[in-house]
Design an enzyme around this catalytic site. Sequence first.
Site, PDB file in Angstrom:
ATOM      1  N   HIS A 307       0.845  -1.186   0.000  1.00 18.58           N
ATOM      2  CA  HIS A 307       0.000   0.000   0.000  1.00 18.58           C
ATOM      3  C   HIS A 307       0.877   1.230   0.000  1.00 18.58           C
ATOM      4  O   HIS A 307       1.941   1.227   0.617  1.00 18.58           O
ATOM      5  CB  HIS A 307      -0.914   0.009   1.237  1.00 18.58           C
ATOM      6  CG  HIS A 307      -2.042   0.953   1.098  1.00 18.58           C
ATOM      7  ND1 HIS A 307      -1.917   2.290   1.397  1.00 18.58           N
ATOM      8  CD2 HIS A 307      -3.300   0.763   0.651  1.00 18.58           C
ATOM      9  CE1 HIS A 307      -3.064   2.880   1.149  1.00 18.58           C
ATOM     10  NE2 HIS A 307      -3.924   1.985   0.690  1.00 18.58           N
ATOM     11  N   ASP A 364      -8.021  -5.053  -0.180  1.00 19.64           N
ATOM     12  CA  ASP A 364      -8.523  -5.793  -1.338  1.00 19.64           C
ATOM     13  C   ASP A 364      -8.211  -7.280  -1.274  1.00 19.64           C
ATOM     14  O   ASP A 364      -8.795  -8.075  -1.997  1.00 19.64           O
ATOM     15  CB  ASP A 364      -7.931  -5.213  -2.631  1.00 19.64           C
ATOM     16  CG  ASP A 364      -8.486  -3.834  -2.899  1.00 19.64           C
ATOM     17  OD1 ASP A 364      -9.676  -3.641  -2.638  1.00 19.64           O
ATOM     18  OD2 ASP A 364      -7.726  -2.962  -3.350  1.00 19.64           O
TER      19      ASP A 364
END
Length: 429
Positions: A307, A364
């Site tokens: 991320h 996700d």
Amino acid sequence: MSETARLILDGKEYEFPVVTGSENEKAIDISKLRATTGYITLDYGFKNTGSTQSAITYLDGENGILRYRGYTIEELAEKASFLEVSFLLIYGELPNQKELDYFQGSITHHTLVHENMKSFFEAFPPGAHPMGMLSSMISSLSTFYKDSQNPNRSIEDIEKTIHRLIAKLPTLAAQAYKHNMGHPTVYPSNDLGYCGNFLNMMFALPTEDYTVDPVVESALNKLLILHADHEQNCSASTVRIVGSSQANLYSSISAGIAALWGPLHGGANQAVIEMLESIKDDGGNLQKWIDKAKDKTDSFRLMGFGHRVYKNFDPRAKIIKKAADEVLEKLGVNDPVLDIAKQLEEVALNDPYFVERGLYPNVDFYSGIIYRALNIPTDMFTVMFALGRLSGWIAQWKEMHENNEPIGRPRQIYTGATVRSYAPIESRD
Ligand code: ACO
């Protein structure tokens, strides 16, 4: 005395103010940099650039903290409804009962979309990606509500657009799904809640009864809350930058949907399941795929890992992982893809390549597993993300609009040819 930062350029010293946020985050305000020094900053991917000051979402990537308007994501996911959280993001405070009743009532009464929009769906080819359909449909809403195109619209007009968007996005998302299935459209039901109504439009059929499962409804509510905002990410920045040209809210949200679609952003949830299925079909040799992800000559990345901001853990992933376990248990789902996911997570989390780079499973990685358990098809996963993120995009657009922020227009360092003359074609090599 207020803090300043000093910069020495070509032997001259310049001072720039330091801005401190409410959580003690620091920034050097360089808005006068070009005017005073002639220099600009260069920051690919805006990794160090604050594009605005915002009071919506606080995110601390090092410590895995995410708060909407001061409330922790953990508390909101456990106790609130998605519409309450949407109200909080957009208007700054949690609603009281009267405000929530009005907000919910107005959204319930704007869920229908113009019947002409059906013909747009009919024109899409079979198997059209629902994100492509959704982005087009949301943009086309502006043509039905011409007042929304007026940059000097009243607060009441903006309010109506906000309610219409929150009301109609689930209707259009479910219509996109039904179009691909070749099934008849299910119209919205005013006696169902926000999540229940969406599930009903997705799964009800004229041939059999459908009742919304409370386990599924509650899981969906949690997922939408966890996805609702994430400060200045790729799609939120897109919404703000498109809106900064005074483009209408529908078009700005449509652009946000397009930005979200990419596999490095929201599209990762679809890519995760596709990757897990490929690993399974390939015989489940995890080390082979880990090695591919580590190989700099191979473009493959472990989808759902890493991320831009979280380099420790993604707090949303923690909540979703727990929710995924609960949902799978309650629904009695036994999914071999989930087993691959669990093993992959373990191998990656113990591999120095991923540890050293702070690459952890992100939101996700697990959301796709829940969506699968809820019978949502893979190409609808990013649409589910958009349903949640809509309220964040609206809040970001509204804040930008209320702050009268200038049009977004970055600079560049030009690296092309210097001036040269046009040569007649016969003289060119
Ligand atoms: N698999 C393998 N290696 C990775 C991965 C990954 N998923 N992610 C990052 N790396 C490596 C990079 O190759 C780089 O290695 P290097 O230092 O040896 O060159 C290092 O980790 C840093 O990566 P960057 O790409 O510089 O990090 P950035 O912050 O720009 O990218 C991103 C973040 C786009 C999320 C990236 O981690 C990625 O591509 N992940 C996979 C896609 C994904 O899951 N996206 C969803 C993000 S969550 C969301 O948007 C809702």
